[in-house]
Structure formats: C-alpha cells, structure tokens
Design a protein around this motif. Structure first.
Motif, PDB file in Angstrom:
ATOM      1  N   VAL A  32      19.595  -0.721 -11.075  1.00 52.43           N
ATOM      2  CA  VAL A  32      20.302  -1.137 -12.285  1.00 52.43           C
ATOM      3  C   VAL A  32      20.829   0.052 -13.083  1.00 52.43           C
ATOM      4  CG1 VAL A  32      20.143  -2.394 -14.461  1.00 52.43           C
ATOM      5  CG2 VAL A  32      19.080  -3.334 -12.386  1.00 52.43           C
ATOM      6  N   PRO A  33      20.002   1.049 -13.431  1.00 58.46           N
ATOM      7  CA  PRO A  33      20.550   2.181 -14.190  1.00 58.46           C
ATOM      8  C   PRO A  33      21.616   2.957 -13.427  1.00 58.46           C
ATOM      9  CG  PRO A  33      18.262   2.593 -13.550  1.00 58.46           C
ATOM     10  CD  PRO A  33      18.535   1.165 -13.276  1.00 58.46           C
ATOM     11  N   ARG A  34      21.511   3.013 -12.112  1.00 58.28           N
ATOM     12  CA  ARG A  34      22.544   3.674 -11.314  1.00 58.28           C
ATOM     13  C   ARG A  34      23.876   2.936 -11.444  1.00 58.28           C
ATOM     14  NH1 ARG A  34      19.430   4.291  -5.519  1.00 58.28           N
ATOM     15  NH2 ARG A  34      17.522   5.294  -6.266  1.00 58.28           N
ATOM     16  N   MET A  35      23.810   1.626 -11.368  1.00 64.97           N
ATOM     17  CA  MET A  35      25.019   0.812 -11.478  1.00 64.97           C
ATOM     18  C   MET A  35      25.675   0.976 -12.841  1.00 64.97           C
ATOM     19  SD  MET A  35      23.786  -2.674  -9.534  1.00 64.97           S
ATOM     20  CE  MET A  35      23.694  -2.743  -7.748  1.00 64.97           C
ATOM     21  N   LEU A  36      24.874   0.915 -13.895  1.00 67.60           N
ATOM     22  CA  LEU A  36      25.423   1.019 -15.242  1.00 67.60           C
ATOM     23  C   LEU A  36      26.001   2.411 -15.490  1.00 67.60           C
ATOM     24  CD1 LEU A  36      22.708  -0.946 -17.249  1.00 67.60           C
ATOM     25  CD2 LEU A  36      24.896  -1.783 -16.360  1.00 67.60           C
ATOM     26  N   HIS A  37      25.341   3.435 -14.970  1.00 67.21           N
ATOM     27  CA  HIS A  37      25.866   4.799 -15.089  1.00 67.21           C
ATOM     28  C   HIS A  37      27.198   4.918 -14.347  1.00 67.21           C
ATOM     29  CE1 HIS A  37      25.950   9.158 -15.349  1.00 67.21           C
ATOM     30  NE2 HIS A  37      26.110   9.223 -14.037  1.00 67.21           N
ATOM     31  N   ALA A  38      27.274   4.321 -13.167  1.00 67.89           N
ATOM     32  CA  ALA A  38      28.516   4.372 -12.397  1.00 67.89           C
ATOM     33  C   ALA A  38      29.654   3.690 -13.146  1.00 67.89           C
ATOM     34  CB  ALA A  38      28.310   3.707 -11.037  1.00 67.89           C
ATOM     35  N   VAL A  39      29.371   2.563 -13.782  1.00 68.09           N
ATOM     36  CA  VAL A  39      30.398   1.870 -14.554  1.00 68.09           C
ATOM     37  C   VAL A  39      30.859   2.740 -15.724  1.00 68.09           C
ATOM     38  CG1 VAL A  39      30.887  -0.146 -15.985  1.00 68.09           C
ATOM     39  CG2 VAL A  39      29.577  -0.416 -13.871  1.00 68.09           C
ATOM     40  N   GLU A  40      29.933   3.401 -16.378  1.00 68.76           N
ATOM     41  CA  GLU A  40      30.297   4.311 -17.474  1.00 68.76           C
ATOM     42  C   GLU A  40      31.235   5.411 -16.980  1.00 68.76           C
ATOM     43  OE1 GLU A  40      26.486   5.579 -18.811  1.00 68.76           O
ATOM     44  OE2 GLU A  40      26.180   3.847 -20.138  1.00 68.76           O
ATOM     45  N   GLN A  41      30.949   5.943 -15.802  1.00 69.49           N
ATOM     46  CA  GLN A  41      31.798   6.995 -15.243  1.00 69.49           C
ATOM     47  C   GLN A  41      33.164   6.440 -14.823  1.00 69.49           C
ATOM     48  OE1 GLN A  41      31.065  10.250 -15.465  1.00 69.49           O
ATOM     49  NE2 GLN A  41      29.288   9.424 -16.576  1.00 69.49           N
ATOM     50  N   ALA A  42      33.190   5.218 -14.338  1.00 70.81           N
ATOM     51  CA  ALA A  42      34.470   4.574 -14.035  1.00 70.81           C
ATOM     52  C   ALA A  42      35.297   4.419 -15.310  1.00 70.81           C
ATOM     53  CB  ALA A  42      34.240   3.222 -13.373  1.00 70.81           C
ATOM     54  N   ASN A  43      34.644   4.044 -16.398  1.00 65.81           N
ATOM     55  CA  ASN A  43      35.346   3.908 -17.682  1.00 65.81           C
ATOM     56  C   ASN A  43      35.923   5.242 -18.137  1.00 65.81           C
ATOM     57  OD1 ASN A  43      34.614   1.207 -17.761  1.00 65.81           O
ATOM     58  ND2 ASN A  43      32.945   1.501 -19.214  1.00 65.81           N
ATOM     59  N   PHE A  74      37.602  11.471  -8.648  1.00 63.99           N
ATOM     60  CA  PHE A  74      38.673  11.457  -7.647  1.00 63.99           C
ATOM     61  C   PHE A  74      38.769  10.156  -6.860  1.00 63.99           C
ATOM     62  CE2 PHE A  74      35.110  13.959  -5.790  1.00 63.99           C
ATOM     63  CZ  PHE A  74      34.779  13.158  -4.712  1.00 63.99           C
ATOM     64  N   ALA A  75      37.856   9.205  -7.088  1.00 59.11           N
ATOM     65  CA  ALA A  75      37.939   7.908  -6.400  1.00 59.11           C
ATOM     66  C   ALA A  75      38.991   7.014  -7.055  1.00 59.11           C
ATOM     67  CB  ALA A  75      36.588   7.216  -6.432  1.00 59.11           C
ATOM     68  N   GLY A  76      39.372   5.968  -6.317  1.00 63.47           N
ATOM     69  CA  GLY A  76      40.359   5.036  -6.852  1.00 63.47           C
ATOM     70  C   GLY A  76      39.765   3.858  -7.586  1.00 63.47           C
ATOM     71  N   SER A  77      38.528   3.479  -7.220  1.00 65.48           N
ATOM     72  CA  SER A  77      37.890   2.323  -7.846  1.00 65.48           C
ATOM     73  C   SER A  77      36.400   2.335  -7.528  1.00 65.48           C
ATOM     74  CB  SER A  77      38.511   1.016  -7.333  1.00 65.48           C
ATOM     75  OG  SER A  77      38.292   0.868  -5.941  1.00 65.48           O
ATOM     76  N   LEU A  78      35.686   1.425  -8.184  1.00 66.35           N
ATOM     77  CA  LEU A  78      34.243   1.292  -7.995  1.00 66.35           C
ATOM     78  C   LEU A  78      33.906  -0.160  -7.690  1.00 66.35           C
ATOM     79  CD1 LEU A  78      31.228   2.282  -8.330  1.00 66.35           C
ATOM     80  CD2 LEU A  78      31.484   1.694 -10.765  1.00 66.35           C
ATOM     81  N   VAL A  79      33.133  -0.389  -6.627  1.00 59.01           N
ATOM     82  CA  VAL A  79      32.651  -1.732  -6.293  1.00 59.01           C
ATOM     83  C   VAL A  79      31.145  -1.768  -6.538  1.00 59.01           C
ATOM     84  CG1 VAL A  79      32.375  -3.469  -4.480  1.00 59.01           C
ATOM     85  CG2 VAL A  79      34.462  -2.063  -4.566  1.00 59.01           C
ATOM     86  N   ILE A  80      30.727  -2.722  -7.376  1.00 60.95           N
ATOM     87  CA  ILE A  80      29.306  -2.940  -7.663  1.00 60.95           C
ATOM     88  C   ILE A  80      28.886  -4.253  -7.034  1.00 60.95           C
ATOM     89  CG2 ILE A  80      27.570  -3.353  -9.443  1.00 60.95           C
ATOM     90  CD1 ILE A  80      28.451  -0.547  -9.625  1.00 60.95           C
ATOM     91  N   ASN A  81      27.967  -4.185  -6.076  1.00 54.86           N
ATOM     92  CA  ASN A  81      27.483  -5.365  -5.366  1.00 54.86           C
ATOM     93  C   ASN A  81      25.963  -5.412  -5.532  1.00 54.86           C
ATOM     94  OD1 ASN A  81      26.218  -6.745  -3.038  1.00 54.86           O
ATOM     95  ND2 ASN A  81      28.291  -6.960  -2.234  1.00 54.86           N
ATOM     96  N   ILE A  82      25.436  -6.493  -6.119  1.00 55.11           N
ATOM     97  CA  ILE A  82      24.018  -6.534  -6.492  1.00 55.11           C
ATOM     98  C   ILE A  82      23.150  -7.235  -5.451  1.00 55.11           C
ATOM     99  CG2 ILE A  82      24.687  -6.510  -8.932  1.00 55.11           C
ATOM    100  CD1 ILE A  82      23.645  -9.470  -9.009  1.00 55.11           C
ATOM    101  N   GLY A  83      23.602  -7.285  -4.220  1.00 58.83           N
ATOM    102  CA  GLY A  83      22.929  -8.086  -3.197  1.00 58.83           C
ATOM    103  C   GLY A  83      21.483  -7.746  -2.934  1.00 58.83           C
ATOM    104  N   THR A  84      21.127  -6.454  -2.930  1.00 63.27           N
ATOM    105  CA  THR A  84      19.726  -6.063  -2.723  1.00 63.27           C
ATOM    106  C   THR A  84      19.225  -5.322  -3.960  1.00 63.27           C
ATOM    107  OG1 THR A  84      20.525  -4.132  -1.463  1.00 63.27           O
ATOM    108  CG2 THR A  84      19.778  -6.033  -0.199  1.00 63.27           C
TER     109      THR A  84
END
Length: 262
Positions: free
Chosen positions: A74-85, A58-68
């Motif tokens: 890393v696996p959380r980010m990649l999983h989130a990108v997969e779900q965005a796809n 239900f979100a409109g977009s995903l922002v991935i920021n690797i600052g910390t």
C-alpha cells in the motif's frame, strides 16, 4: 472520429514505444509484460519506493493493480501515485477484487483520490464496490453485468474527474464528455487469468501517448481476443494467440472488426 483516434493511438504506441511502470500482482506480471511488448510498448515491473521518483520521471504512465495486495504494497502504491502526480503522468487503477475485503476497497479509494490524472478499469462488481454501492462480489470475478455498473461508473467519473472502463461482455467507456459501448471480445476470454489485468496494462500504454479515456486499449484487446479465439482450441492456446494477434494487428483489420456504439 473515435475510430480515427483509436487507430492513431495504436500507431503512436508502436512509434513511441512508451515505458509503462507497473505495480501489479504476482499472478499476471508475465502476461501483462508480454502483452505490452506485443502491442509495441515497453513494460517495467517496479515495486521499490527507492527508485520510483526516477522511474516516473522518464516513464509514460503508471499502472496500479491491487491483485495480490498486502500492507507492504500500500505505501509503495501511494508513493508511486505521488511521483506520477509530480511528473504529470496518468495513473491507471485496476481495483482487483474491490469489495471482497476492506483493505482492497480502502486502498482502491485512496489511490483514486490521490491521483491527479486517472483512468479506472474494472469489472462491474469492482466498479460498483469502488463507488460504494451494494455490488455482488466473489473474489475477483464479476457477478454483475457490465451495464449494471453504469451509474457507479458515472459517479466515479464525477467524483474523481477520471475516465472509467467497465469491462465485460460489453465494454463501457465512460468519461465526462462521452459514453461508448464496445461489443468485441469472446466468451472464452474470462477463462484466461489476467485478461482484465492485461486490459489495464494496455490502457497504461495508450495513456502514455495521450489516449486517456481507455477506449483504444479496450478496442484493441477486444478485437485481438475475438480474432485469437477463432483459432484457439481453449484458454491455453487463446492466451498465446492473443499475444500473437496483438503483435500482428493492423489498422485495416482493427477498423473492419471493431463494433462500437457511441
């Protein structure tokens, strides 16, 4: 035409109030959440794999920021990108400090390669490092001028079929169809932690309503920063005044103040 697109996108964000999912760094969570609220969007800082499929539905977009960044993120980010796809949502990648360490560079490239719909927003050094060219890097600060990263930005556009925003004294927006310069902003802005991160978050808000080049976000924040600096004694008050200016920014002021070369 580009001014009309920017104005239309700002109106749309304020009307729709899109939810922007942020997997972002601890330093800027409050700053970026407040900026999203000020411009009219709805932020959520979600880091759990367990809820990401629901969030990206239900979100409109995903922002991935690797600052910390660390190995748990890393696996959380990649999983989130997969779900965005899966849900056909745009991913905004902020490769903070890319080039400063191997894990930052590799993670940035993994995210970029995985995302189906992508906008990359970084400073010149980060863009150069992400593209694999030899760039100067000093932590997360840019040591290269923004125009020095244009070749790297074009390479990223062609490689990942994405849009690239190179932020700096002059902001460059590079897509497969266009190349645009924005000359707003203020020299005080780099003295506020997370200005680039704020731009990435705002880019997510505009992507959520269909503006997938990064142009509108860069234009809005540049003009807001310029106006805010005129009434700020230093970086502390600038940070607060930018939020107020984002909230109050009207179409007439944005159109009059915008300095754009396309």
């Amino acid at each position: 035409m580009n001014v009309e697109k920017i104005v239309s996108a700002l109106r749309r964000v304020r009307e729709v109030k899109p939810l922007v999912v942020n997997i972002t760094n601890y330093v800027v969570m409050n700053n970026t959440a407040n900026a999203l609220l000020a411009v009219g969007a709805s932020p959520i800082m979600a880091h759990s794999k367990q809820e990401m499929s629901e969030m990206m539905f239900f979100a409109g977009s995903l922002v991935i920021n690797i600052g910390t960044l660390d190995s748990a993120w890393v696996p959380r980010m990649l999983h989130a990108v997969e779900q965005a796809n899966v849900n056909k949502k745009t991913v905004v990648l902020d490769p903070v400090g890319c080039g400063a360490s191997a894990i930052r560079t590799e993670t940035s490239r993994q995210v970029a390669a995985l995302a189906d719909s992508l906008i990359i927003r970084g400073n010149a050094s980060e863009i150069i490092a992400l593209a694999g060219e030899q760039g100067q890097s000093k932590g997360v600060d840019a040591m290269d001028s923004s125009d020095a990263a244009l070749g790297a930005a074009q390479y990223l556009v062609e490689t990942y079929h994405c849009a690239v925003v190179v932020s700096g004294e002059i902001d460059f927006i590079v897509t497969e169809e266009s190349y645009i310069q924005l000359k707003n902003g203020h020299a005080m802005m780099p003295y506020v932690t997370g200005m680039g991160c704020t731009l990435s978050a705002l880019t997510g808000a505009f992507a959520a309503v269909g503006e997938k080049t990064g142009l509108a976000a860069a234009a809005v924040l540049g003009v807001a920063g310029e106006i805010a600096a005129e009434q700020s004694a230093g970086p502390g008050s600038l940070q607060v005044n930018i939020l107020d200016t984002l909230y109050q920014l009207d179409v007439e002021t944005l159109t009059q103040r915008l300095i754009m070369i396309d």
